[in-house]
Structure formats: C-alpha cells, structure tokens
Design a protein around this motif. Sequence first.
Motif, PDB file in Angstrom:
ATOM      1  N   GLN A   1      29.493 134.055 119.391  1.00  0.00           N
ATOM      2  CA  GLN A   1      28.805 133.961 118.101  1.00  0.00           C
ATOM      3  C   GLN A   1      27.936 132.717 117.955  1.00  0.00           C
ATOM      4  N   ASN A   2      28.207 131.664 118.724  1.00  0.00           N
ATOM      5  CA  ASN A   2      27.384 130.451 118.623  1.00  0.00           C
ATOM      6  C   ASN A   2      26.260 130.404 119.665  1.00  0.00           C
TER       7      ASN A   2
ATOM      8  N   GLU B   1      29.630 136.427 108.301  1.00  0.00           N
ATOM      9  CA  GLU B   1      29.504 135.050 108.782  1.00  0.00           C
ATOM     10  C   GLU B   1      28.856 135.010 110.171  1.00  0.00           C
ATOM     11  N   VAL B   2      29.317 135.886 111.048  1.00  0.00           N
ATOM     12  CA  VAL B   2      28.760 135.929 112.410  1.00  0.00           C
ATOM     13  C   VAL B   2      27.316 136.444 112.377  1.00  0.00           C
ATOM     14  N   PHE B   3      27.042 137.424 111.525  1.00  0.00           N
ATOM     15  CA  PHE B   3      25.682 137.940 111.371  1.00  0.00           C
ATOM     16  C   PHE B   3      24.724 136.812 110.998  1.00  0.00           C
ATOM     17  N   ARG B   4      25.126 135.986 110.035  1.00  0.00           N
ATOM     18  CA  ARG B   4      24.260 134.898 109.585  1.00  0.00           C
ATOM     19  C   ARG B   4      24.000 133.881 110.703  1.00  0.00           C
ATOM     20  N   LYS B   5      25.055 133.626 111.502  1.00  0.00           N
ATOM     21  CA  LYS B   5      24.860 132.718 112.647  1.00  0.00           C
ATOM     22  C   LYS B   5      23.813 133.274 113.610  1.00  0.00           C
TER      23      LYS B   5
ATOM     24  N   ASN C   1      16.016 138.450 100.492  1.00  0.00           N
ATOM     25  CA  ASN C   1      16.056 139.156 101.763  1.00  0.00           C
ATOM     26  C   ASN C   1      16.990 140.344 101.719  1.00  0.00           C
ATOM     27  N   GLU C   2      16.487 141.453 102.192  1.00  0.00           N
ATOM     28  CA  GLU C   2      17.269 142.689 102.172  1.00  0.00           C
ATOM     29  C   GLU C   2      18.453 142.642 103.126  1.00  0.00           C
ATOM     30  N   TRP C   3      18.473 141.702 104.087  1.00  0.00           N
ATOM     31  CA  TRP C   3      19.549 141.659 105.077  1.00  0.00           C
ATOM     32  C   TRP C   3      20.739 140.828 104.600  1.00  0.00           C
ATOM     33  N   GLY C   4      20.605 140.214 103.429  1.00  0.00           N
ATOM     34  CA  GLY C   4      21.718 139.413 102.916  1.00  0.00           C
ATOM     35  C   GLY C   4      21.787 138.039 103.540  1.00  0.00           C
ATOM     36  N   SER C   5      20.819 137.695 104.362  1.00  0.00           N
ATOM     37  CA  SER C   5      20.731 136.380 104.997  1.00  0.00           C
ATOM     38  C   SER C   5      19.267 136.174 105.369  1.00  0.00           C
ATOM     39  N   PRO C   6      18.778 134.935 105.300  1.00  0.00           N
ATOM     40  CA  PRO C   6      17.450 134.724 105.879  1.00  0.00           C
ATOM     41  C   PRO C   6      17.508 135.013 107.379  1.00  0.00           C
ATOM     42  N   VAL C   7      16.369 135.347 107.950  1.00  0.00           N
ATOM     43  CA  VAL C   7      16.322 135.781 109.354  1.00  0.00           C
ATOM     44  C   VAL C   7      15.231 135.022 110.092  1.00  0.00           C
ATOM     45  N   VAL C   8      15.565 134.502 111.275  1.00  0.00           N
ATOM     46  CA  VAL C   8      14.519 133.973 112.163  1.00  0.00           C
ATOM     47  C   VAL C   8      14.439 134.868 113.395  1.00  0.00           C
ATOM     48  N   ASP C   9      13.227 135.362 113.654  1.00  0.00           N
ATOM     49  CA  ASP C   9      12.962 136.208 114.823  1.00  0.00           C
ATOM     50  C   ASP C   9      12.500 135.267 115.941  1.00  0.00           C
TER      51      ASP C   9
ATOM     52  N   ASN D   1      21.963 129.876 114.368  1.00  0.00           N
ATOM     53  CA  ASN D   1      21.887 129.472 115.772  1.00  0.00           C
ATOM     54  C   ASN D   1      20.453 129.145 116.185  1.00  0.00           C
ATOM     55  N   GLY D   2      19.524 129.991 115.768  1.00  0.00           N
ATOM     56  CA  GLY D   2      18.119 129.785 116.128  1.00  0.00           C
ATOM     57  C   GLY D   2      17.570 128.507 115.521  1.00  0.00           C
TER      58      GLY D   2
END
Length: 302
Positions: A246-247, A284-288, A30-38, A293-294
């Motif tokens: 952040q949570n 860390e917060v970005f990944r949350k 992943n280009e964002w450095g973290s997996p992403v859920v939309d 969180n999702g």
Amino acid sequence: MTNRIGRREFLESAIMLTAASRLGAQTPANEWGSPVVDIHLHPRATVEANVLHLDGSGTTKAVLLTGAAAEERAKQTVAAHPARFVRFASYDMTEPDAIDRLRLAIKNGAIGFGEIKSQVAAAGPEMQRLYALAAELNVPLTMHFQEVNQPNSPGTFNTGLKQFDAMLKKYPKTTFIGHADAFWANVSADYAEDTSYPKGPIKPGGATDRFLGEFPNLYADMSANSGNNFLMRDPEFAARFLERHQNKLMFGSDCPCPDGKGGTTGRCIARATLTQLKTLASPEVFRKIVWENGNRLLKIRA
Ligand SMILES: [Zn+2]
Ligand SMILES: [Zn+2]
C-alpha cells in the motif's frame, strides 16, 4: 410548530452546505471520495486538452510524461496550470547525448525521468548510466518493461525484469517506478513472456511482488492496460497485493481517450482503474494509492 422545525432544519442544512462548499474550495470536489494524482499522462495536442482529461476523469493533478517532441507543450501546460501539472522528461537512451539532455531537462523544470522506453536491456550500460544520474540528481525514474512485441508498441523495451533485482541492489539510491506489460505480468510466478496481458489466477511468488517487498527503492505505476489487467485477472489476489504494498503503489492512467470519459476510444482507462481500485482497496489504502504516495514520492505539494 411543524413549520418552525422545518425552517430550523432548513437553516441547519444550509449552514452545513456552506461549510461543505468552503471545504470544497480547499480540496477539489471529487467523485472518487479522494483527490487523485495521475502519475502517467502523456501530453495532448493542446494545453486545454490535458485539462479536459483531468476534469473528465475526476483527477486533481497529473504528471506529464514527455518525450523530446512534446517538451515545449508540456512546459506550457505546467506554466498555465501550475497547481495541476508537473512534468517528467524522457529521451531514447540509445542516443549518445541522452544523459546530457536529461540532466538539462531537470535543470529546466522536469522533476523526474520517464517514461524511459528504450530498446535495450534493463541491465545494459545505457540504462546503468541513467540509474546513476537519477541517484545523483535525486529524481524518480519511470520505466517501461516489455518483453513481448505487440501491435500498439512494437519491439521489446528495457528487457530482463526477472533479473532486475541485480539493478535494484546495485543502485540503492535510485528511485525506480516500474510500469508496463512485463512489470505487471511478472507479479505471477508463472509468466512465460509469451503474451502481454496474461489472464487467470496469479501464481504467488512472482518477481515484481518479491522485488516490491524486498527493495525500498522500487515503486509501482498502475497505469495502462497492463496495470488494469493485473487488477482484473485475479481480484482476490490483487486485493491482498494492494494491502501488502500500500505504500509503494501509485495510480496512473496512460489513457489515450480525449475527455476522461472514453469518448472516441470507448473506454477511459483512468476511470476503469480507479473504479477497480475503489472496489478492491479500503478507503484508507485507496487514498494512499491514488493520492498520498504519489505526492510524497514526487515531492508535489498536496
Ligand atoms: Zn509505457
Ligand atoms: Zn481517459
């Protein structure tokens, strides 16, 4: 000598590459450095068009927010790509059978309600029946709060955000996910409900900020121009807000572009918002916000 060292270095880097690609097989690269859920994507015309937006925007998974007309298409998408899609269901709460149909939708595989966008007061009887149902079935509920008519979304929807604390208090077992113009504009205490996307510095103490701090049953969906506008208008305030809540915050796009790259619309909201979140939040917060969180709230297997 130089050649031998060179060869050893080559072998070491080859081993590291193999390890990296093995890791990549478990967690999609992943280009964002973290997996992403939309958490806010509306179904497209075909199954593969949904995948195209995920792949193009560097998104791992998505929640399809689905009205009655698109329910079959959303089911097909989840069936074809169960590791990448889950779905919510929504009906107009002014329809007399909305509650029965929503109950049935959960039985048939939807995992939440939303987005609920009805032309009623957020504290009205139609919505209160839904809050009770969401608590009873233990599923989250994404709501569109809009106090100002706008060309792309004519009318007002689930009105009365400034007094929504009464509902958060009355339905403590309901998991609310707030979204749209009024939700994000009301982070600022001076929102006069006269424009959809207010600009400029945020005045601390707005309803949304207070409610997120006070009520454990309120979460936020950062999708659409409304979420993006909040992140852009006062970046210093937004950075502290991301840290503070952040949570409770979750990335969503609500993006209408076809390919996750802004083709035909000129801009991919998913990309614009992910870019700004990455700029403002710690890793860390970005990944949350974009992943943990999702997955936790929606009970999606990560
Ligand atoms: Zn909406
Ligand atoms: Zn897009």
